[in-house]
Design a protein around this motif. Structure first.
Motif, mmCIF file in Angstrom:
data_model
loop_
_atom_site.group_PDB
_atom_site.id
_atom_site.type_symbol
_atom_site.label_atom_id
_atom_site.label_comp_id
_atom_site.label_asym_id
_atom_site.label_seq_id
_atom_site.Cartn_x
_atom_site.Cartn_y
_atom_site.Cartn_z
ATOM 1 N N VAL A 55 0.819 -1.223 0.000
ATOM 2 C CA VAL A 55 0.000 0.000 0.000
ATOM 3 C C VAL A 55 0.846 1.264 0.000
ATOM 4 N N THR A 56 2.156 1.132 0.131
ATOM 5 C CA THR A 56 3.044 2.293 0.024
ATOM 6 C C THR A 56 3.830 2.193 -1.284
ATOM 7 N N ASP A 57 4.508 3.255 -1.630
ATOM 8 C CA ASP A 57 5.211 3.294 -2.909
ATOM 9 C C ASP A 57 6.723 3.182 -2.788
ATOM 10 N N ASP A 58 7.253 3.237 -1.557
ATOM 11 C CA ASP A 58 8.702 3.393 -1.432
ATOM 12 C C ASP A 58 9.411 2.184 -0.847
ATOM 13 N N GLY A 59 8.711 1.059 -0.672
ATOM 14 C CA GLY A 59 9.382 -0.121 -0.147
ATOM 15 C C GLY A 59 10.458 -0.627 -1.078
ATOM 16 N N TYR A 60 11.336 -1.472 -0.523
ATOM 17 C CA TYR A 60 12.456 -1.983 -1.319
ATOM 18 C C TYR A 60 11.936 -2.765 -2.521
ATOM 19 N N ASP A 61 12.411 -2.416 -3.713
ATOM 20 C CA ASP A 61 12.020 -3.058 -4.978
ATOM 21 C C ASP A 61 10.534 -2.901 -5.274
ATOM 22 N N ARG A 62 9.877 -1.930 -4.639
ATOM 23 C CA ARG A 62 8.439 -1.760 -4.860
ATOM 24 C C ARG A 62 8.138 -1.442 -6.322
ATOM 25 N N HIS A 63 9.045 -0.721 -7.000
ATOM 26 C CA HIS A 63 8.860 -0.386 -8.412
ATOM 27 C C HIS A 63 10.063 -0.876 -9.223
ATOM 28 N N TRP A 64 10.451 -2.105 -8.969
ATOM 29 C CA TRP A 64 11.635 -2.673 -9.621
ATOM 30 C C TRP A 64 11.473 -2.709 -11.136
ATOM 31 N N ILE A 65 10.340 -3.154 -11.622
ATOM 32 C CA ILE A 65 10.120 -3.226 -13.079
ATOM 33 C C ILE A 65 9.989 -1.833 -13.670
ATOM 34 N N GLU A 66 9.197 -0.965 -13.018
ATOM 35 C CA GLU A 66 8.958 0.384 -13.551
ATOM 36 C C GLU A 66 10.248 1.196 -13.643
ATOM 37 N N SER A 67 11.180 0.928 -12.722
ATOM 38 C CA SER A 67 12.437 1.693 -12.723
ATOM 39 C C SER A 67 13.480 1.110 -13.669
ATOM 40 N N GLY A 68 13.105 0.084 -14.421
ATOM 41 C CA GLY A 68 14.021 -0.481 -15.397
ATOM 42 C C GLY A 68 14.880 -1.607 -14.856
ATOM 43 N N GLY A 69 14.579 -2.081 -13.656
ATOM 44 C CA GLY A 69 15.380 -3.159 -13.084
ATOM 45 C C GLY A 69 15.124 -4.501 -13.727
ATOM 46 N N GLY A 70 13.952 -4.678 -14.340
ATOM 47 C CA GLY A 70 13.634 -5.963 -14.941
ATOM 48 C C GLY A 70 12.492 -5.829 -15.923
ATOM 49 N N PHE A 76 2.775 -7.411 -7.819
ATOM 50 C CA PHE A 76 3.074 -8.770 -7.359
ATOM 51 C C PHE A 76 4.356 -9.279 -8.003
ATOM 52 N N GLN A 77 4.599 -8.929 -9.263
ATOM 53 C CA GLN A 77 5.845 -9.345 -9.919
ATOM 54 C C GLN A 77 7.052 -8.717 -9.221
ATOM 55 N N ASN A 78 6.913 -7.447 -8.835
ATOM 56 C CA ASN A 78 7.992 -6.793 -8.086
ATOM 57 C C ASN A 78 8.218 -7.493 -6.741
ATOM 58 N N TRP A 79 7.118 -7.841 -6.078
ATOM 59 C CA TRP A 79 7.214 -8.519 -4.783
ATOM 60 C C TRP A 79 7.891 -9.880 -4.941
ATOM 61 N N TYR A 80 7.544 -10.587 -5.998
ATOM 62 C CA TYR A 80 8.148 -11.898 -6.233
ATOM 63 C C TYR A 80 9.656 -11.757 -6.440
ATOM 64 N N HIS A 81 10.074 -10.736 -7.173
ATOM 65 C CA HIS A 81 11.502 -10.511 -7.363
ATOM 66 C C HIS A 81 12.185 -10.240 -6.029
ATOM 67 N N TYR A 82 11.516 -9.474 -5.163
ATOM 68 C CA TYR A 82 12.069 -9.188 -3.836
ATOM 69 C C TYR A 82 12.244 -10.484 -3.047
ATOM 70 N N GLN A 83 11.250 -11.367 -3.107
ATOM 71 C CA GLN A 83 11.350 -12.643 -2.389
ATOM 72 C C GLN A 83 12.501 -13.482 -2.935
ATOM 73 N N ALA A 84 12.677 -13.467 -4.249
ATOM 74 C CA ALA A 84 13.784 -14.218 -4.846
ATOM 75 C C ALA A 84 15.125 -13.682 -4.359
ATOM 76 N N SER A 85 15.224 -12.368 -4.202
ATOM 77 C CA SER A 85 16.458 -11.766 -3.691
ATOM 78 C C SER A 85 16.696 -12.182 -2.245
ATOM 79 N N MET A 86 15.627 -12.194 -1.444
ATOM 80 C CA MET A 86 15.756 -12.623 -0.049
ATOM 81 C C MET A 86 16.199 -14.080 0.030
ATOM 82 N N TYR A 87 15.609 -14.924 -0.819
ATOM 83 C CA TYR A 87 15.982 -16.339 -0.811
ATOM 84 C C TYR A 87 17.448 -16.512 -1.187
ATOM 85 N N GLY A 88 17.890 -15.773 -2.185
ATOM 86 C CA GLY A 88 19.290 -15.843 -2.578
ATOM 87 C C GLY A 88 20.214 -15.429 -1.440
#
Length: 572
Positions: A358-373, A387-399
């Motif tokens: 519900v916020t806009d500034d969390g880590y990787d919240r706009h990963w795709i929009e900012s050109g990260g993926g 949700f795609q941004n969130w999934y990428h964040y989870q993948a980073s945490m798992y790594g």
């Protein structure tokens, strides 16, 4: 007192006494079947067959047993033992977890992450960034020095939200603000441990022993007094196991109803029913989902207890006479249980990230929009970008978790956990030129911990010998908390991770102690040895907890007294 369920002996049969007379013959001749047949053929009633003598059950082994059973036969004393014993345990738990909770006024061990993350989470909805020197400012009351720049975090947010509840109530001016929620969770863990022990073994002795041992153990005390996530994880995992136990009873009752309907001629199949309405399984899904929202390792409890549930469903169906009981459980009930457990648990986990969504500034919240993926394409192109941004964040945490192998002076290989080889020093601060110091060391009560390890072997032996389902549950829960770490021996992990399965260890130790204690009608010698052994163990456990208590709560002590606690070189 028994080593298992509370029991009430069958009443003794009365026996005639006094010398034999002509009216009371000394022996009754055995009836003649042929004579009875002749009497019946002639229309006379058959002679009654003399009843077999009832064997007198043995009486109480000791005077204490006789006194105890007499007291327990009185409702008020039985009620006092039922509620007074657990009540006393809870009083001990409250005192050991709340006394001097605000001391030391410091960010102990990983409190430097979780306390500050909880504070920024409370104000931003996500974890903000802090500078390296912000610990001192935070402790001095200057708490709003975080920035809105998002911080990469290694764990989901629910545990930090729990810590934030205490900060909401007490603020961050005192350490009690970031520790009180965890302390309450630690107290609740003792209560829930007794509830699970009572549900499994129906024994007041095992119930009180389980809670009492956890209430005075150093691992549980320390983890209830520092703002880390593991005690919160332990509570949700224990809640999930308790809910699965209640689900077993619920499912068995429903299966019994199906059997009755079958016997009455209702339509049925050889595959048995599909049990869709299982409210306690839904409750377990919520608990396990919450556990995984504290730390990802909570997922293992969901996976292993779900497999256990399928196995138990199969055994219940075999007992109920279901013809195809293995395939019925695996192909008919297991998919239903999956749908009851996994989607709801996933939804609870996802809901814990509400602040990030519900916020806009969390880590990787706009990963795709900012050109990260790039956005997903093909069959998954409909998935929302958030949700795609969130999934990428989870993948980073798992790594991060899989690759985390940074050496730490207090890391402990999981193979050594059961032997208490390398406990964690959480805090150490010298004063008076080094003559005294305050320390918080996560050393479990050695007697309790090593006895738990020995009791684990007893549980395995007992399960193999008796197939005791309650003991099986303990072994499954311990495996869920411990065995997955065997796949991460290269990772940096700590001894205090054991708090997740410690409740099941102490229940197992209580079962072993009750077995040593024996039953009320055991031979007197066996009973006296049991009393002496268990009594000595409990007295020593209490004495050692009193001896270690200053090391668990950070009281200033002479340096020599502190070093007297390091029994093994690896504890330094």
């Amino acid at each position: 007192m028994t080593d298992g369920r509370d029991e009430t002996p069958a009443p003794a049969a009365s026996a005639a006494s006094g010398p034999a007379t002509a009216e009371t013959p000394t022996a009754t001749p055995a009836p003649d079947p042929d004579a009875d047949f002749a009497r019946i053929a002639l229309g006379y009633p058959a002679e009654p067959i003399a009843p077999l003598p009832v064997r007198q059950p043995p009486g109480p082994a000791t005077r204490f047993d006789a006194w105890w059973r007499a007291k327990m036969s009185e409702p008020r004393w039985s009620l006092l033992w039922t509620w007074g014993g657990p009540g006393l345990v809870m009083l001990v738990a409250v005192v050991t977890r709340l006394v001097a909770l605000s001391q030391p006024h410091a960010l102990v061990f990983d409190e430097t992450y979780y306390a500050k993350d909880a504070w920024s989470l409370l104000h931003l909805g996500y974890e903000g960034s802090w500078s390296d020197g912000d610990d001192a400012r935070f402790l001095a009351g200057d708490t709003d020095v975080y920035t809105d720049v998002p911080s990469f975090v290694a764990h989901p947010p629910l545990g930090k939200w729990v810590i934030a509840l205490g900060l909401m109530a007490f603020g961050a001016q005192d350490a009690i603000g970031w520790r009180i929620s965890v302390a309450i969770v630690g107290i609740l863990l003792v209560a829930l441990t007794m509830a699970v022990a009572r549900g499994l073994f129906h024994s007041r002795v095992i119930t009180v022993l389980s809670g009492g041992l956890l209430a005075i153990d150093g691992n549980a005390i320390v983890m209830s007094r520092v703002a880390l996530l593991d005690i919160v994880l332990a509570l949700f995992c224990l809640l999930g196991v308790g809910a699965m136990l209640l689900d077993r009873r619920w499912a068995r009752r429903r299966l019994e109803g199906w059997v009755i309907r079958r016997e009455l001629g209702h339509r049925h199949t050889d595959w048995g029913p599909s049990l869709w309405w299982r409210p306690w399984m839904l409750a377990a899904a919520v608990a396990f989902g919450a556990a995984s929202a504290v730390k990802w390792s909570g997922i293992w409890f969901l996976a292993i207890l779900a497999i256990w549930s399928v196995v138990m469903d199969a055994l219940d169906r075999r007992r109920a006479g279901v013809a195809f009981w293995p395939t019925s459980a695996a192909l008919k009930q297991a998919p239903v249980s999956f749908l009851l457990l996994v989607p709801l648990a996933a939804a609870v986990h996802l809901a814990s990230w509400t602040g990030w969504f519900v916020t806009d500034d969390g880590y990787d919240r706009h990963w795709i929009e900012s050109g990260g993926g790039e956005r997903w394409t093909g069959a998954l192109s409909w998935v929302p970008t958030a949700f795609q941004n969130w999934y990428h964040y989870q993948a980073s945490m798992y790594g991060f978790h899989v690759g985390e192998s940074t050496p730490h002076s207090y890391q402990a290989n999981p193979l050594t956990w059961l032997f208490l080889v390398r406990p964690t020093s959480m805090y150490y601060q010298e004063s008076d030129g080094g003559a005294s110091a305050a320390a918080i060391t996560e050393i479990a009560n050695p007697l309790i911990w090593w006895a738990c390890t020995a009791a684990l072997g007893f549980l395995v032996w007992r399960f193999i010998r008796t197939r005791d389902g309650a003991v099986g549950v303990l072994l499954v829960a311990i495996a869920a908390g411990y065995l997955p770490w065997m796949g991460y021996l290269h990772r940096t992990v700590f001894q205090f991770y054991t708090i997740v399965f410690e409740p099941f260890l102490v229940i197992g130790l209580a079962v072993a102690l009750a077995h040593l204690l024996g039953r009320w009608n055991d031979p007197p010698g066996r009973r006296r040895v049991g009393f002496a052994t268990v009594g000595t163990f409990l007295v020593l456990a209490v004495v050692l907890s009193a001896y270690w208590f200053p090391m668990w709560i950070g009281l200033p002590m002479p340096r020599e007294f502190i070093y007297s606690h390091y029994w093994l070189r690896s504890w330094l």
